[in-house]
Design a protein around this motif. Sequence first.
Motif, PDB file in Angstrom:
ATOM      1  N   ASN A  12      -0.986   8.367  -5.043  1.00 51.63           N
ATOM      2  CA  ASN A  12      -2.071   7.391  -5.068  1.00 51.63           C
ATOM      3  C   ASN A  12      -1.674   6.119  -4.334  1.00 51.63           C
ATOM      4  O   ASN A  12      -2.487   5.521  -3.626  1.00 51.63           O
ATOM      5  CB  ASN A  12      -2.456   7.053  -6.511  1.00 51.63           C
ATOM      6  CG  ASN A  12      -3.224   8.184  -7.176  1.00 51.63           C
ATOM      7  OD1 ASN A  12      -3.876   8.962  -6.509  1.00 51.63           O
ATOM      8  ND2 ASN A  12      -3.113   8.266  -8.482  1.00 51.63           N
ATOM      9  N   LEU A  13      -0.434   5.694  -4.483  1.00 53.58           N
ATOM     10  CA  LEU A  13       0.054   4.495  -3.807  1.00 53.58           C
ATOM     11  C   LEU A  13       0.056   4.690  -2.301  1.00 53.58           C
ATOM     12  O   LEU A  13      -0.327   3.799  -1.551  1.00 53.58           O
ATOM     13  CB  LEU A  13       1.457   4.142  -4.311  1.00 53.58           C
ATOM     14  CG  LEU A  13       2.055   2.842  -3.816  1.00 53.58           C
ATOM     15  CD1 LEU A  13       1.153   1.667  -4.216  1.00 53.58           C
ATOM     16  CD2 LEU A  13       3.444   2.656  -4.374  1.00 53.58           C
ATOM     17  N   ARG A  14       0.451   5.863  -1.848  1.00 54.43           N
ATOM     18  CA  ARG A  14       0.455   6.134  -0.401  1.00 54.43           C
ATOM     19  C   ARG A  14      -0.965   6.171   0.157  1.00 54.43           C
ATOM     20  O   ARG A  14      -1.212   5.711   1.264  1.00 54.43           O
ATOM     21  CB  ARG A  14       1.177   7.450  -0.106  1.00 54.43           C
ATOM     22  CG  ARG A  14       2.660   7.344  -0.261  1.00 54.43           C
ATOM     23  CD  ARG A  14       3.337   8.686  -0.075  1.00 54.43           C
ATOM     24  NE  ARG A  14       4.717   8.599  -0.456  1.00 54.43           N
ATOM     25  CZ  ARG A  14       5.712   8.601   0.410  1.00 54.43           C
ATOM     26  NH1 ARG A  14       5.461   8.705   1.687  1.00 54.43           N
ATOM     27  NH2 ARG A  14       6.950   8.507  -0.018  1.00 54.43           N
ATOM     28  N   ILE A  15      -1.896   6.711  -0.604  1.00 53.86           N
ATOM     29  CA  ILE A  15      -3.290   6.739  -0.157  1.00 53.86           C
ATOM     30  C   ILE A  15      -3.832   5.319  -0.050  1.00 53.86           C
ATOM     31  O   ILE A  15      -4.469   4.957   0.944  1.00 53.86           O
ATOM     32  CB  ILE A  15      -4.148   7.594  -1.113  1.00 53.86           C
ATOM     33  CG1 ILE A  15      -3.761   9.066  -0.990  1.00 53.86           C
ATOM     34  CG2 ILE A  15      -5.630   7.401  -0.821  1.00 53.86           C
ATOM     35  CD1 ILE A  15      -4.385   9.957  -2.042  1.00 53.86           C
ATOM     36  N   LYS A  16      -3.553   4.492  -1.051  1.00 49.24           N
ATOM     37  CA  LYS A  16      -4.006   3.104  -1.011  1.00 49.24           C
ATOM     38  C   LYS A  16      -3.367   2.351   0.153  1.00 49.24           C
ATOM     39  O   LYS A  16      -4.030   1.562   0.828  1.00 49.24           O
ATOM     40  CB  LYS A  16      -3.684   2.410  -2.333  1.00 49.24           C
ATOM     41  CG  LYS A  16      -4.541   2.874  -3.475  1.00 49.24           C
ATOM     42  CD  LYS A  16      -4.130   2.215  -4.779  1.00 49.24           C
ATOM     43  CE  LYS A  16      -4.919   2.780  -5.946  1.00 49.24           C
ATOM     44  NZ  LYS A  16      -4.480   2.224  -7.223  1.00 49.24           N
ATOM     45  N   ALA A  17      -2.090   2.589   0.401  1.00 50.98           N
ATOM     46  CA  ALA A  17      -1.403   1.926   1.512  1.00 50.98           C
ATOM     47  C   ALA A  17      -2.003   2.356   2.852  1.00 50.98           C
ATOM     48  O   ALA A  17      -2.197   1.524   3.744  1.00 50.98           O
ATOM     49  CB  ALA A  17       0.085   2.248   1.473  1.00 50.98           C
ATOM     50  N   THR A  18      -2.327   3.631   2.987  1.00 48.86           N
ATOM     51  CA  THR A  18      -2.930   4.128   4.224  1.00 48.86           C
ATOM     52  C   THR A  18      -4.294   3.491   4.450  1.00 48.86           C
ATOM     53  O   THR A  18      -4.606   3.057   5.566  1.00 48.86           O
ATOM     54  CB  THR A  18      -3.071   5.661   4.171  1.00 48.86           C
ATOM     55  OG1 THR A  18      -1.786   6.236   3.969  1.00 48.86           O
ATOM     56  CG2 THR A  18      -3.680   6.196   5.453  1.00 48.86           C
ATOM     57  N   LEU A  19      -5.098   3.411   3.418  1.00 50.52           N
ATOM     58  CA  LEU A  19      -6.413   2.786   3.548  1.00 50.52           C
ATOM     59  C   LEU A  19      -6.298   1.299   3.877  1.00 50.52           C
ATOM     60  O   LEU A  19      -7.078   0.762   4.670  1.00 50.52           O
ATOM     61  CB  LEU A  19      -7.221   2.990   2.272  1.00 50.52           C
ATOM     62  CG  LEU A  19      -7.641   4.432   1.988  1.00 50.52           C
ATOM     63  CD1 LEU A  19      -8.330   4.523   0.633  1.00 50.52           C
ATOM     64  CD2 LEU A  19      -8.527   4.967   3.083  1.00 50.52           C
ATOM     65  N   LEU A  20      -5.308   0.642   3.310  1.00 47.75           N
ATOM     66  CA  LEU A  20      -5.087  -0.773   3.593  1.00 47.75           C
ATOM     67  C   LEU A  20      -4.669  -0.985   5.046  1.00 47.75           C
ATOM     68  O   LEU A  20      -5.137  -1.915   5.710  1.00 47.75           O
ATOM     69  CB  LEU A  20      -4.031  -1.340   2.642  1.00 47.75           C
ATOM     70  CG  LEU A  20      -3.834  -2.841   2.673  1.00 47.75           C
ATOM     71  CD1 LEU A  20      -5.130  -3.551   2.256  1.00 47.75           C
ATOM     72  CD2 LEU A  20      -2.707  -3.239   1.757  1.00 47.75           C
ATOM     73  N   ILE A  21      -3.821  -0.106   5.566  1.00 43.06           N
ATOM     74  CA  ILE A  21      -3.420  -0.198   6.975  1.00 43.06           C
ATOM     75  C   ILE A  21      -4.627   0.028   7.879  1.00 43.06           C
ATOM     76  O   ILE A  21      -4.815  -0.692   8.873  1.00 43.06           O
ATOM     77  CB  ILE A  21      -2.301   0.813   7.290  1.00 43.06           C
ATOM     78  CG1 ILE A  21      -1.007   0.373   6.612  1.00 43.06           C
ATOM     79  CG2 ILE A  21      -2.080   0.937   8.794  1.00 43.06           C
ATOM     80  CD1 ILE A  21       0.090   1.402   6.679  1.00 43.06           C
ATOM     81  N   LEU A  22      -5.449   1.019   7.567  1.00 43.25           N
ATOM     82  CA  LEU A  22      -6.643   1.274   8.378  1.00 43.25           C
ATOM     83  C   LEU A  22      -7.601   0.084   8.370  1.00 43.25           C
ATOM     84  O   LEU A  22      -8.159  -0.282   9.417  1.00 43.25           O
ATOM     85  CB  LEU A  22      -7.357   2.535   7.885  1.00 43.25           C
ATOM     86  CG  LEU A  22      -6.647   3.850   8.171  1.00 43.25           C
ATOM     87  CD1 LEU A  22      -7.385   5.003   7.499  1.00 43.25           C
ATOM     88  CD2 LEU A  22      -6.530   4.093   9.656  1.00 43.25           C
ATOM     89  N   LEU A  23      -7.772  -0.535   7.217  1.00 44.07           N
ATOM     90  CA  LEU A  23      -8.609  -1.723   7.131  1.00 44.07           C
ATOM     91  C   LEU A  23      -8.025  -2.866   7.960  1.00 44.07           C
ATOM     92  O   LEU A  23      -8.743  -3.548   8.690  1.00 44.07           O
ATOM     93  CB  LEU A  23      -8.760  -2.151   5.673  1.00 44.07           C
ATOM     94  CG  LEU A  23      -9.563  -3.427   5.426  1.00 44.07           C
ATOM     95  CD1 LEU A  23     -11.018  -3.224   5.840  1.00 44.07           C
ATOM     96  CD2 LEU A  23      -9.471  -3.839   3.978  1.00 44.07           C
ATOM     97  N   PHE A  24      -6.717  -3.052   7.875  1.00 41.77           N
ATOM     98  CA  PHE A  24      -6.045  -4.095   8.639  1.00 41.77           C
ATOM     99  C   PHE A  24      -6.219  -3.872  10.142  1.00 41.77           C
ATOM    100  O   PHE A  24      -6.519  -4.797  10.891  1.00 41.77           O
ATOM    101  CB  PHE A  24      -4.561  -4.120   8.263  1.00 41.77           C
ATOM    102  CG  PHE A  24      -3.756  -5.128   9.018  1.00 41.77           C
ATOM    103  CD1 PHE A  24      -3.945  -6.484   8.808  1.00 41.77           C
ATOM    104  CD2 PHE A  24      -2.806  -4.717   9.935  1.00 41.77           C
ATOM    105  CE1 PHE A  24      -3.197  -7.414   9.500  1.00 41.77           C
ATOM    106  CE2 PHE A  24      -2.058  -5.638  10.627  1.00 41.77           C
ATOM    107  CZ  PHE A  24      -2.247  -6.995  10.414  1.00 41.77           C
ATOM    108  N   VAL A  25      -6.049  -2.626  10.588  1.00 45.64           N
ATOM    109  CA  VAL A  25      -6.192  -2.313  12.013  1.00 45.64           C
ATOM    110  C   VAL A  25      -7.627  -2.547  12.465  1.00 45.64           C
ATOM    111  O   VAL A  25      -7.869  -3.106  13.540  1.00 45.64           O
ATOM    112  CB  VAL A  25      -5.726  -0.858  12.292  1.00 45.64           C
ATOM    113  CG1 VAL A  25      -6.138  -0.399  13.674  1.00 45.64           C
ATOM    114  CG2 VAL A  25      -4.226  -0.766  12.122  1.00 45.64           C
ATOM    115  N   LEU A  26      -8.595  -2.149  11.663  1.00 49.75           N
ATOM    116  CA  LEU A  26      -9.998  -2.357  12.009  1.00 49.75           C
ATOM    117  C   LEU A  26     -10.318  -3.852  12.119  1.00 49.75           C
ATOM    118  O   LEU A  26     -10.972  -4.290  13.072  1.00 49.75           O
ATOM    119  CB  LEU A  26     -10.901  -1.696  10.973  1.00 49.75           C
ATOM    120  CG  LEU A  26     -12.401  -1.835  11.209  1.00 49.75           C
ATOM    121  CD1 LEU A  26     -12.800  -1.119  12.496  1.00 49.75           C
ATOM    122  CD2 LEU A  26     -13.177  -1.291  10.041  1.00 49.75           C
TER     123      LEU A  26
END
Length: 63
Positions: A12-26
Amino acid sequence: MMLSGNPPPHVNLRIKATLLILLFVLLFVVTLLVLGYDLWTAIVAAGAVGLVSAEITARLLGG
């Protein structure tokens, strides 16, 4: 063998981190576009930032 229930907490932590990175990149792409850079420059720059962010996150999460 079937898995049941919720995934382990680190997943779950890795999924949240991935979504946070995608949001940051966007947000980085949108910021560069607002500042007047062309689309391809914004995409390439955000890709580089995303790779660095992913590497840092992976090291912090021990992956």
